[in-house]
Motif scaffolding. Structure first.
Motif, mmCIF file in Angstrom:
data_model
loop_
_atom_site.group_PDB
_atom_site.id
_atom_site.type_symbol
_atom_site.label_atom_id
_atom_site.label_comp_id
_atom_site.label_asym_id
_atom_site.label_seq_id
_atom_site.Cartn_x
_atom_site.Cartn_y
_atom_site.Cartn_z
ATOM 1 N N GLU A 1 -7.424 -3.011 -3.386
ATOM 2 C CA GLU A 1 -6.173 -2.323 -3.049
ATOM 3 C C GLU A 1 -6.264 -0.840 -3.399
ATOM 4 O O GLU A 1 -5.881 0.021 -2.601
ATOM 5 C CB GLU A 1 -4.995 -2.964 -3.790
ATOM 6 C CG GLU A 1 -3.680 -2.310 -3.451
ATOM 7 C CD GLU A 1 -2.488 -2.955 -4.147
ATOM 8 O OE1 GLU A 1 -1.476 -2.265 -4.310
ATOM 9 O OE2 GLU A 1 -2.590 -4.137 -4.531
ATOM 10 N N TYR A 2 -6.782 -0.519 -4.578
ATOM 11 C CA TYR A 2 -6.948 0.880 -4.982
ATOM 12 C C TYR A 2 -7.882 1.622 -4.030
ATOM 13 O O TYR A 2 -7.625 2.772 -3.659
ATOM 14 C CB TYR A 2 -7.484 0.975 -6.409
ATOM 15 C CG TYR A 2 -6.507 0.593 -7.490
ATOM 16 C CD1 TYR A 2 -5.132 0.666 -7.305
ATOM 17 C CD2 TYR A 2 -6.966 0.145 -8.725
ATOM 18 C CE1 TYR A 2 -4.250 0.303 -8.305
ATOM 19 C CE2 TYR A 2 -6.089 -0.214 -9.732
ATOM 20 C CZ TYR A 2 -4.736 -0.131 -9.525
ATOM 21 O OH TYR A 2 -3.857 -0.475 -10.528
ATOM 22 N N LEU A 3 -8.969 0.970 -3.635
ATOM 23 C CA LEU A 3 -9.915 1.609 -2.716
ATOM 24 C C LEU A 3 -9.288 1.841 -1.344
ATOM 25 O O LEU A 3 -9.555 2.854 -0.694
ATOM 26 C CB LEU A 3 -11.188 0.776 -2.602
ATOM 27 C CG LEU A 3 -12.062 0.773 -3.859
ATOM 28 C CD1 LEU A 3 -13.183 -0.247 -3.718
ATOM 29 C CD2 LEU A 3 -12.615 2.161 -4.150
ATOM 30 N N GLU B 1 -7.927 10.945 -8.193
ATOM 31 C CA GLU B 1 -8.887 10.870 -9.299
ATOM 32 C C GLU B 1 -8.527 9.761 -10.290
ATOM 33 O O GLU B 1 -9.402 9.058 -10.791
ATOM 34 C CB GLU B 1 -8.982 12.217 -10.021
ATOM 35 C CG GLU B 1 -9.579 13.327 -9.187
ATOM 36 C CD GLU B 1 -8.596 13.985 -8.222
ATOM 37 O OE1 GLU B 1 -7.387 13.619 -8.221
ATOM 38 O OE2 GLU B 1 -9.036 14.850 -7.439
ATOM 39 N N THR B 2 -7.252 9.600 -10.554
ATOM 40 C CA THR B 2 -6.795 8.551 -11.464
ATOM 41 C C THR B 2 -7.076 7.178 -10.878
ATOM 42 O O THR B 2 -7.525 6.267 -11.584
ATOM 43 C CB THR B 2 -5.283 8.704 -11.742
ATOM 44 O OG1 THR B 2 -5.052 10.001 -12.294
ATOM 45 C CG2 THR B 2 -4.776 7.643 -12.692
ATOM 46 N N THR B 3 -6.853 7.033 -9.587
ATOM 47 C CA THR B 3 -7.078 5.755 -8.930
ATOM 48 C C THR B 3 -8.563 5.399 -8.925
ATOM 49 O O THR B 3 -8.941 4.256 -9.184
ATOM 50 C CB THR B 3 -6.509 5.780 -7.501
ATOM 51 O OG1 THR B 3 -5.126 6.157 -7.572
ATOM 52 C CG2 THR B 3 -6.625 4.425 -6.835
ATOM 53 N N MET C 1 0.839 -1.176 0.000
ATOM 54 C CA MET C 1 0.000 0.000 0.000
ATOM 55 C C MET C 1 0.885 1.240 0.000
ATOM 56 O O MET C 1 1.982 1.231 0.516
ATOM 57 C CB MET C 1 -0.921 -0.006 1.221
ATOM 58 C CG MET C 1 -1.904 1.132 1.188
ATOM 59 S SD MET C 1 -3.051 1.186 2.568
ATOM 60 C CE MET C 1 -3.945 -0.312 2.295
ATOM 61 N N ILE C 2 0.381 2.320 -0.537
ATOM 62 C CA ILE C 2 1.144 3.552 -0.627
ATOM 63 C C ILE C 2 1.191 4.234 0.729
ATOM 64 O O ILE C 2 0.184 4.346 1.412
ATOM 65 C CB ILE C 2 0.511 4.505 -1.665
ATOM 66 C CG1 ILE C 2 0.653 3.909 -3.063
ATOM 67 C CG2 ILE C 2 1.140 5.874 -1.615
ATOM 68 C CD1 ILE C 2 0.041 4.739 -4.141
#
Length: 75
Positions: A46-48, A14-16, A1-2
């Motif tokens: 993961e993105y969420l 926004e991109t994610t 995770m970031i």
């Protein structure tokens, strides 16, 4: 995770979110094999999680700024 305190400068909320929407469209199309549906779903989760972390940290920063303003004389 970031780690958003040290996130890469190219990560964008926004991109994610758009990537999650693309995944949803691919899954809903019904054309993916089940194995790919699972992989896509895992990627979307993961993105969420990245988005949630970003929003929570942003809210915490805003609350801290508001608290700082409230502590200032004259506010």
């Amino acid at each position: 995770m970031i780690d958003f305190s040290q996130r890469q400068s190219d990560w964008k909320y926004e991109t994610t979110v758009a990537q999650v929407e693309e995944i949803i469209n691919r899954v809903e199309s019904g054309e993916l094999p089940l194995e790919e549906v699972f992989e896509e779903f895992a990627m979307a989760v993961e993105y969420l999680q990245q988005c949630e972390t970003f929003l929570v940290e942003g809210k915490e920063q805003m609350n801290l700024l508001i608290e700082t303003l409230n502590d200032e004389p004259g506010f």
